[in-house]
Design a protein around this motif. Structure first.
Motif, PDB file in Angstrom:
ATOM      1  N   SER A  51      -4.652 -30.017  86.407  1.00 49.06           N
ATOM      2  CA  SER A  51      -4.146 -29.853  87.771  1.00 49.06           C
ATOM      3  C   SER A  51      -2.743 -29.277  87.719  1.00 49.06           C
ATOM      4  CB  SER A  51      -4.125 -31.217  88.488  1.00 49.06           C
ATOM      5  OG  SER A  51      -3.298 -31.174  89.628  1.00 49.06           O
ATOM      6  N   ASN A  52      -2.539 -28.122  88.331  1.00 49.23           N
ATOM      7  CA  ASN A  52      -1.198 -27.543  88.378  1.00 49.23           C
ATOM      8  C   ASN A  52      -0.198 -28.496  89.028  1.00 49.23           C
ATOM      9  OD1 ASN A  52      -1.865 -25.147  87.108  1.00 49.23           O
ATOM     10  ND2 ASN A  52      -2.217 -24.029  89.021  1.00 49.23           N
ATOM     11  N   TYR A  53      -0.645 -29.158  90.071  1.00 56.47           N
ATOM     12  CA  TYR A  53       0.230 -30.083  90.797  1.00 56.47           C
ATOM     13  C   TYR A  53       0.657 -31.240  89.891  1.00 56.47           C
ATOM     14  CZ  TYR A  53       1.820 -33.158  94.573  1.00 56.47           C
ATOM     15  OH  TYR A  53       2.567 -33.977  95.387  1.00 56.47           O
ATOM     16  N   ASP A  54      -0.300 -31.877  89.227  1.00 59.65           N
ATOM     17  CA  ASP A  54       0.021 -33.010  88.360  1.00 59.65           C
ATOM     18  C   ASP A  54       0.777 -32.580  87.106  1.00 59.65           C
ATOM     19  OD1 ASP A  54      -1.140 -34.912  90.007  1.00 59.65           O
ATOM     20  OD2 ASP A  54      -3.109 -34.722  89.081  1.00 59.65           O
ATOM     21  N   ASN A  55       0.634 -31.323  86.728  1.00 53.02           N
ATOM     22  CA  ASN A  55       1.285 -30.809  85.528  1.00 53.02           C
ATOM     23  C   ASN A  55       2.807 -30.788  85.656  1.00 53.02           C
ATOM     24  OD1 ASN A  55       0.531 -29.860  82.907  1.00 53.02           O
ATOM     25  ND2 ASN A  55      -1.046 -28.617  83.879  1.00 53.02           N
ATOM     26  N   GLY A  56       3.288 -30.721  86.897  1.00 57.29           N
ATOM     27  CA  GLY A  56       4.737 -30.696  87.070  1.00 57.29           C
ATOM     28  C   GLY A  56       5.355 -29.430  86.486  1.00 57.29           C
ATOM     29  N   PRO A  57       6.579 -29.559  85.949  1.00 48.70           N
ATOM     30  CA  PRO A  57       7.440 -30.749  85.913  1.00 48.70           C
ATOM     31  C   PRO A  57       7.860 -31.187  87.322  1.00 48.70           C
ATOM     32  CG  PRO A  57       8.263 -29.022  84.447  1.00 48.70           C
ATOM     33  CD  PRO A  57       7.236 -28.395  85.325  1.00 48.70           C
ATOM     34  N   TRP A  58       8.223 -32.482  87.390  1.00 50.58           N
ATOM     35  CA  TRP A  58       8.548 -33.081  88.668  1.00 50.58           C
ATOM     36  C   TRP A  58      10.040 -33.310  88.820  1.00 50.58           C
ATOM     37  CZ3 TRP A  58       5.159 -34.536  92.604  1.00 50.58           C
ATOM     38  CH2 TRP A  58       3.802 -34.360  92.313  1.00 50.58           C
ATOM     39  N   GLY A  59      10.467 -33.424  90.062  1.00 45.32           N
ATOM     40  CA  GLY A  59      11.843 -33.789  90.349  1.00 45.32           C
ATOM     41  C   GLY A  59      11.928 -34.580  91.639  1.00 45.32           C
ATOM     42  N   PHE A  60      12.905 -35.474  91.715  1.00 45.96           N
ATOM     43  CA  PHE A  60      13.224 -36.202  92.939  1.00 45.96           C
ATOM     44  C   PHE A  60      14.322 -35.442  93.674  1.00 45.96           C
ATOM     45  CE2 PHE A  60      12.084 -40.869  91.646  1.00 45.96           C
ATOM     46  CZ  PHE A  60      10.749 -40.513  91.593  1.00 45.96           C
ATOM     47  N   LEU A  61      14.272 -35.459  94.996  1.00 48.05           N
ATOM     48  CA  LEU A  61      15.314 -34.809  95.795  1.00 48.05           C
ATOM     49  C   LEU A  61      16.599 -35.641  95.790  1.00 48.05           C
ATOM     50  CD1 LEU A  61      16.069 -32.461  97.669  1.00 48.05           C
ATOM     51  CD2 LEU A  61      15.119 -33.773  99.572  1.00 48.05           C
ATOM     52  N   ILE A  62      16.452 -36.959  95.760  1.00 49.26           N
ATOM     53  CA  ILE A  62      17.586 -37.882  95.834  1.00 49.26           C
ATOM     54  C   ILE A  62      17.765 -38.566  94.480  1.00 49.26           C
ATOM     55  CG2 ILE A  62      18.529 -39.919  96.993  1.00 49.26           C
ATOM     56  CD1 ILE A  62      16.684 -39.157  99.380  1.00 49.26           C
ATOM     57  N   ARG A  63      18.887 -38.329  93.820  1.00 52.86           N
ATOM     58  CA  ARG A  63      19.102 -38.867  92.482  1.00 52.86           C
ATOM     59  C   ARG A  63      18.936 -40.385  92.438  1.00 52.86           C
ATOM     60  NH1 ARG A  63      22.584 -41.977  90.058  1.00 52.86           N
ATOM     61  NH2 ARG A  63      23.067 -41.721  87.824  1.00 52.86           N
ATOM     62  N   ASN A  64      19.610 -41.090  93.322  1.00 53.90           N
ATOM     63  CA  ASN A  64      19.662 -42.547  93.222  1.00 53.90           C
ATOM     64  C   ASN A  64      18.351 -43.236  93.563  1.00 53.90           C
ATOM     65  OD1 ASN A  64      22.286 -42.421  92.358  1.00 53.90           O
ATOM     66  ND2 ASN A  64      23.192 -42.895  94.344  1.00 53.90           N
ATOM     67  N   PHE A  65      17.408 -42.486  94.127  1.00 54.52           N
ATOM     68  CA  PHE A  65      16.097 -43.077  94.399  1.00 54.52           C
ATOM     69  C   PHE A  65      15.445 -43.530  93.098  1.00 54.52           C
ATOM     70  CE2 PHE A  65      11.492 -42.892  95.138  1.00 54.52           C
ATOM     71  CZ  PHE A  65      11.385 -43.659  96.299  1.00 54.52           C
ATOM     72  N   ALA A  66      15.732 -42.825  92.001  1.00 52.24           N
ATOM     73  CA  ALA A  66      15.152 -43.178  90.698  1.00 52.24           C
ATOM     74  C   ALA A  66      15.630 -44.536  90.216  1.00 52.24           C
ATOM     75  CB  ALA A  66      15.489 -42.115  89.662  1.00 52.24           C
ATOM     76  N   LEU A  67      16.761 -44.996  90.725  1.00 48.66           N
ATOM     77  CA  LEU A  67      17.326 -46.276  90.292  1.00 48.66           C
ATOM     78  C   LEU A  67      16.865 -47.434  91.163  1.00 48.66           C
ATOM     79  CD1 LEU A  67      20.995 -45.066  89.663  1.00 48.66           C
ATOM     80  CD2 LEU A  67      19.109 -45.204  88.021  1.00 48.66           C
ATOM     81  N   GLU A  68      16.131 -47.120  92.223  1.00 41.34           N
ATOM     82  CA  GLU A  68      15.607 -48.157  93.103  1.00 41.34           C
ATOM     83  C   GLU A  68      14.284 -48.696  92.553  1.00 41.34           C
ATOM     84  OE1 GLU A  68      17.258 -49.124  95.753  1.00 41.34           O
ATOM     85  OE2 GLU A  68      18.637 -47.457  96.149  1.00 41.34           O
TER      86      GLU A  68
END
Length: 255
Positions: A134-151
């Motif tokens: 799947s192209n979609y699942d293949n990524g690579p991925w990114g979050f728009l909001i940095r600090n969301f990753a720390l939640e």
């Protein structure tokens, strides 16, 4: 030629500066509105997660005049876990270009633990193959909001704790107790890492509803949910090294 702006949601200052570029509203004005009793009253009939962010975004646009005439792009944040010597000279690779490297790394940990390497082929895992195809699942991925990753958000994988593909491989190939050993070894040998990168992909204005939603929840000390962030998938195209802005290794306890 259409003017363009790059939004940056790395920290509080860059976030409010980015919003000001579109809505021409100051940090104090935005904060006051998002914490206002009048707004909260309007949102009472929309519990968080049930079209809440859409209604909030509409109210925000009623309050502040917006300018969406410019092309909008953004910096994004790829969340992973790697050794602290990783330099990303190859860029950030999509899943199908990374899976063999990750598999080999896992096998090295298994050797260090004196465990017997499983002969199960990844080609026999329907879940892994589905992601690879799947192209979609293949990524690579990114979050728009940095600090969301720390939640700690219900239903959102913690990529800083363990990359999803690492868990997929280990749990597919090994019994639970052995898998736990392997994953512990992986975590001990790696650190959480956030890679900031730029993309030329244009952002639809509606994606910014997640930023307003995130700010609303943080300012009002409410529990962050999955609608407080937006993602990007590069659809199987690698992120080149010259698109990487910052490589940030975090303390292990933060993940």
């Amino acid at each position: 030629m259409i003017d363009s702006i790059i939004l940056d949601f790395e920290n509080e200052t860059s976030t409010f500066n980015s919003l000001n570029n579109i809505w021409n509203a100051s940090q104090d004005e935005i904060t006051s509105f998002l914490k206002s009793k009048i707004l909260k009253k309007k949102l009472e009939d929309f519990p968080s997660g049930n079209h809440f962010h859409d209604v909030l975004f509409k109210e925000f646009n009623k309050e502040f005049d917006s300018d969406f005439s410019k092309k909008i792009t953004a910096y994004w944040f790829h969340n992973t876990r790697v050794t602290d010597k990783t330099d990303f000279k190859e860029g950030i690779l999509p899943l199908d270009k990374m899976v063999d490297k990750v598999h080999n790394q896992i096998n090295n940990f298994i050797t260090d633990l004196n465990l017997t390497t499983s002969n199960k082929s990844l080609e026999e895992s329907s879940m892994i193959q589905r992601k690879l195809n799947s192209n979609y699942d293949n990524g690579p991925w990114g979050f728009l909001i940095r600090n969301f990753a720390l939640e700690k958000v219900d239903g959102i994988h913690n990529y800083l704790s363990l990359p999803e593909i690492v868990e997929d491989i280990v749990y597919y190939k090994y019994p639970f107790n052995q898998a736990q050993q392997i994953l512990k070894e992986f975590k001990n040998a790696t650190v959480p890492c956030i890679v900031k990168f730029k993309s030329s992909k244009e952002i639809h204005p509606e994606k910014l509803s997640s930023v307003i939603n995130y700010l609303f929840h943080k300012l009002n000390n409410e529990k962050i949910d999955g609608n407080c962030n937006s993602n990007i998938s590069l659809m199987g195209e690698k992120i080149n090294f010259d698109s990487i802005i910052k490589i940030e290794f975090l303390e292990k306890h933060l993940a």
